[in-house]
Design a protein around this motif. Structure first.
Motif, PDB file in Angstrom:
ATOM      1  N   ARG A 106      -4.750   2.536   5.285  1.00 44.13           N
ATOM      2  CA  ARG A 106      -5.265   1.171   5.344  1.00 44.13           C
ATOM      3  C   ARG A 106      -5.613   0.794   6.786  1.00 44.13           C
ATOM      4  O   ARG A 106      -6.639   0.149   7.038  1.00 44.13           O
ATOM      5  CB  ARG A 106      -4.231   0.186   4.799  1.00 44.13           C
ATOM      6  CG  ARG A 106      -4.764  -1.231   4.649  1.00 44.13           C
ATOM      7  CD  ARG A 106      -3.639  -2.248   4.651  1.00 44.13           C
ATOM      8  NE  ARG A 106      -3.169  -2.500   6.014  1.00 44.13           N
ATOM      9  CZ  ARG A 106      -2.137  -3.285   6.314  1.00 44.13           C
ATOM     10  NH1 ARG A 106      -1.428  -3.847   5.347  1.00 44.13           N
ATOM     11  NH2 ARG A 106      -1.784  -3.473   7.565  1.00 44.13           N
TER      12      ARG A 106
ATOM     13  N   ARG B 185      -4.164   2.366  -1.650  1.00 47.43           N
ATOM     14  CA  ARG B 185      -3.478   1.209  -2.223  1.00 47.43           C
ATOM     15  C   ARG B 185      -2.662   1.586  -3.462  1.00 47.43           C
ATOM     16  O   ARG B 185      -1.538   1.109  -3.648  1.00 47.43           O
ATOM     17  CB  ARG B 185      -4.486   0.128  -2.593  1.00 47.43           C
ATOM     18  CG  ARG B 185      -3.838  -1.155  -3.102  1.00 47.43           C
ATOM     19  CD  ARG B 185      -4.865  -2.187  -3.541  1.00 47.43           C
ATOM     20  NE  ARG B 185      -5.673  -2.670  -2.436  1.00 47.43           N
ATOM     21  CZ  ARG B 185      -6.956  -2.411  -2.271  1.00 47.43           C
ATOM     22  NH1 ARG B 185      -7.584  -1.628  -3.141  1.00 47.43           N
ATOM     23  NH2 ARG B 185      -7.629  -2.899  -1.254  1.00 47.43           N
TER      24      ARG B 185
ATOM     25  N   TRP C  78       0.852  -1.189   0.000  1.00 45.16           N
ATOM     26  CA  TRP C  78       0.000   0.000   0.000  1.00 45.16           C
ATOM     27  C   TRP C  78       0.889   1.240   0.000  1.00 45.16           C
ATOM     28  O   TRP C  78       1.915   1.264   0.676  1.00 45.16           O
ATOM     29  CB  TRP C  78      -0.903   0.025   1.234  1.00 45.16           C
ATOM     30  CG  TRP C  78      -1.947  -1.037   1.265  1.00 45.16           C
ATOM     31  CD1 TRP C  78      -1.748  -2.386   1.307  1.00 45.16           C
ATOM     32  CD2 TRP C  78      -3.359  -0.835   1.263  1.00 45.16           C
ATOM     33  NE1 TRP C  78      -2.948  -3.048   1.332  1.00 45.16           N
ATOM     34  CE2 TRP C  78      -3.960  -2.118   1.311  1.00 45.16           C
ATOM     35  CE3 TRP C  78      -4.180   0.291   1.234  1.00 45.16           C
ATOM     36  CZ2 TRP C  78      -5.347  -2.292   1.319  1.00 45.16           C
ATOM     37  CZ3 TRP C  78      -5.559   0.124   1.257  1.00 45.16           C
ATOM     38  CH2 TRP C  78      -6.132  -1.153   1.293  1.00 45.16           C
TER      39      TRP C  78
ATOM     40  N   THR D 122      -0.137   2.984   4.015  1.00 48.45           N
ATOM     41  CA  THR D 122      -0.504   1.928   4.957  1.00 48.45           C
ATOM     42  C   THR D 122      -1.247   2.528   6.140  1.00 48.45           C
ATOM     43  O   THR D 122      -2.115   1.879   6.732  1.00 48.45           O
ATOM     44  CB  THR D 122       0.749   1.184   5.435  1.00 48.45           C
ATOM     45  OG1 THR D 122       1.506   0.784   4.292  1.00 48.45           O
ATOM     46  CG2 THR D 122       0.388  -0.041   6.266  1.00 48.45           C
TER      47      THR D 122
END
Length: 461
Positions: A238, A377, A232, A235
């Protein structure tokens, strides 16, 4: 009655100590205190920074070392768990305050300034002071939105943080521990706006969400966690997506009345923790604030309880009377100035705001988690996101003077855009390239060592 449902006593005449009679009363309270209406003027910045040993970034940081480095600016809780958890150290030179996040991230929070230029100047002065103090103790400020060197760990002993850790652990993934111990962001706070007119709060709310995915992609700066690429570009984003949808979602972004939507979402979020006089703040599993209003706990919920519950919500844009934009990764060095400056400029006038909305319209609505996950992403490898991000930074550069940005900051935005955005690159690409170079160098050194051993076997006898 369980001691974990006992909120610390409040003065008898405190209106927040009153029980909440109905859900409608709770929603009205949220709408009133989360969206304070008035002409937009004030600005604030929060800088979260991961802290590492300057010579060995994988080394575990201790609370004692961090507190010693921060000196008089350090919050007492860092070394004294029994201290008032809300107590702060002395203000920084330009008036900002320092708090320490669960994993030892240092957060600098400016006061609300009447001009954005003054806010930037204060944040810069105080960020330099903190960086210098840390350097004198052999500590360095991180350059990423997630810890690229160490796995998540909790440094600060605080009842709230211990309860949060257990709450997120119940969901069965590591997102909670990563969020608490390993992430860092740069945040902008702005006034909500007026009821109607050119600075209507609903339009400002919509704009901040609509540009979010493109800016998450443009400023993505967290591709490596604990030494390994994650796949990613952001991150950190995420982690927020995986954390707790009822607590972190942008589901209210497209609603015609943000106040009503935000109130509904807040009441339907699970209780994260319950402050009390013990060391155990755990909330009953699965209970929402709406459940509490319906009698799920042994005592009625008060407005003080609701006020605290609101502080445990972490959506991309949090309504706290003002609007706190939380979705951007921390940046390396002094590039922290760029994301809040871009956001400020995009909101500064109706014309710029409308142009920003037009630039991101091809991306579709900022649905959660779809649009945000796509940005996190793919970064700017996604052609549509790259076009939108380039358009937004171009708008910021072209309208910077009118928005009151200092010329030096406009030049910094331009340099950032030319180095990254206009080339479909992000700060994450620098980290990935550096990691690849380091891997090649390591492989080459190993190969050379193996060849040397084969050519000179007598050295190994």
């Amino acid at each position: 009655m369980s001691e974990t449902t006992v909120t610390p006593a409040r003065p008898a005449n405190d209106p927040l100590a009153e029980p909440i009679r109905t859900r409608a009363d709770a929603e009205a309270f949220i709408a009133k205190i989360c969206f304070k209406i008035g002409p937009p003027r004030l600005a604030g910045i929060e800088l979260e920074r991961l802290i590492h040993d300057a010579t060995d970034p994988t080394r575990t940081l201790t609370s004692e070392r961090l507190a010693s480095a921060l000196g008089r600016w350090s919050p007492p809780i860092l070394t004294t768990p029994s201290a008032d958890p809300t107590a702060l150290g002395r203000p920084l030179p330009a008036g900002s305050t320092v708090t320490v996040e669960p994993g030892g991230q240092v957060e600098l929070s400016t006061r609300a300034w009447g001009t954005f230029a003054d806010c930037l100047a204060a944040a810069g002065t105080d960020a330099d002071a903190v960086r210098a103090a840390l350097a004198r103790s052999g500590l360095a400020v991180g350059r990423s939105g997630i810890d690229a060197h160490r796995p998540a760990g909790r440094l600060v002993e605080k009842a709230r943080y211990a309860a949060m850790e257990r709450y997120f652990d119940r969901d069965g993934n590591d997102a909670g521990r990563l969020m608490m111990g390993s992430t860092a962001s740069v945040q902008l706070s702005v006034d909500a706006g007026t009821e109607t007119g050119e600075h209507a709060f609903a339009e400002r709310w919509r704009t901040l969400h609509a540009v979010g995915p493109a800016l998450v992609a443009a400023f993505a700066n967290s591709p490596i966690y604990a030494g390994a690429p994650t796949g990613w570009y952001s991150t950190r984003q995420r982690v927020w997506i995986e954390l707790d949808p009822g607590r972190t979602s942008a589901a209210t972004a497209g609603d015609n009345d943000p106040r009503e939507a935000y109130a509904r979402a807040a009441l339907d979020a699970r209780l994260l923790c319950l402050p009390n006089d013990s060391d155990l703040w755990d909330a009953p599993a699965g209970v929402t604030f709406a459940d509490w209003l319906d009698g799920a706990l042994e005592r009625p919920a008060t407005y003080a309880d609701l006020d605290y519950h609101l502080s445990t919500l972490f959506p991309p844009v949090r309504a706290k009377g003002f609007l706190e934009v939380r979705y951007l990764d921390a940046q390396a060095g002094d590039d922290w100035r760029v994301p809040p400056s871009v956001l400020w400029t995009l909101l500064a006038s109706p014309g710029t705001r409308d142009a920003a909305l037009a630039a991101v319209e091809p991306l579709g609505p900022p649905t959660w988690p779809g649009a945000w996950a796509r940005a996190a992403r793919t970064g700017l490898t996604d052609e549509a996101l790259a076009r939108a991000a380039s358009a937004l930074l171009t708008l910021a550069i072209e309208n910077a003077d009118a928005a009151g940005l200092p010329r030096a900051v406009t030049r910094q935005i331009t340099a950032f855009a030319e180095r990254y955005t206009f080339r479909r690159r992000t700060p994450a690409d620098d980290q990935l390239a550096a990691a690849k170079d380091a891997s090649r160098t390591h492989a080459s050194e190993n190969h050379a060592s193996e060849n040397h051993a084969e050519d000179h076997p007598e050295e190994n006898r």
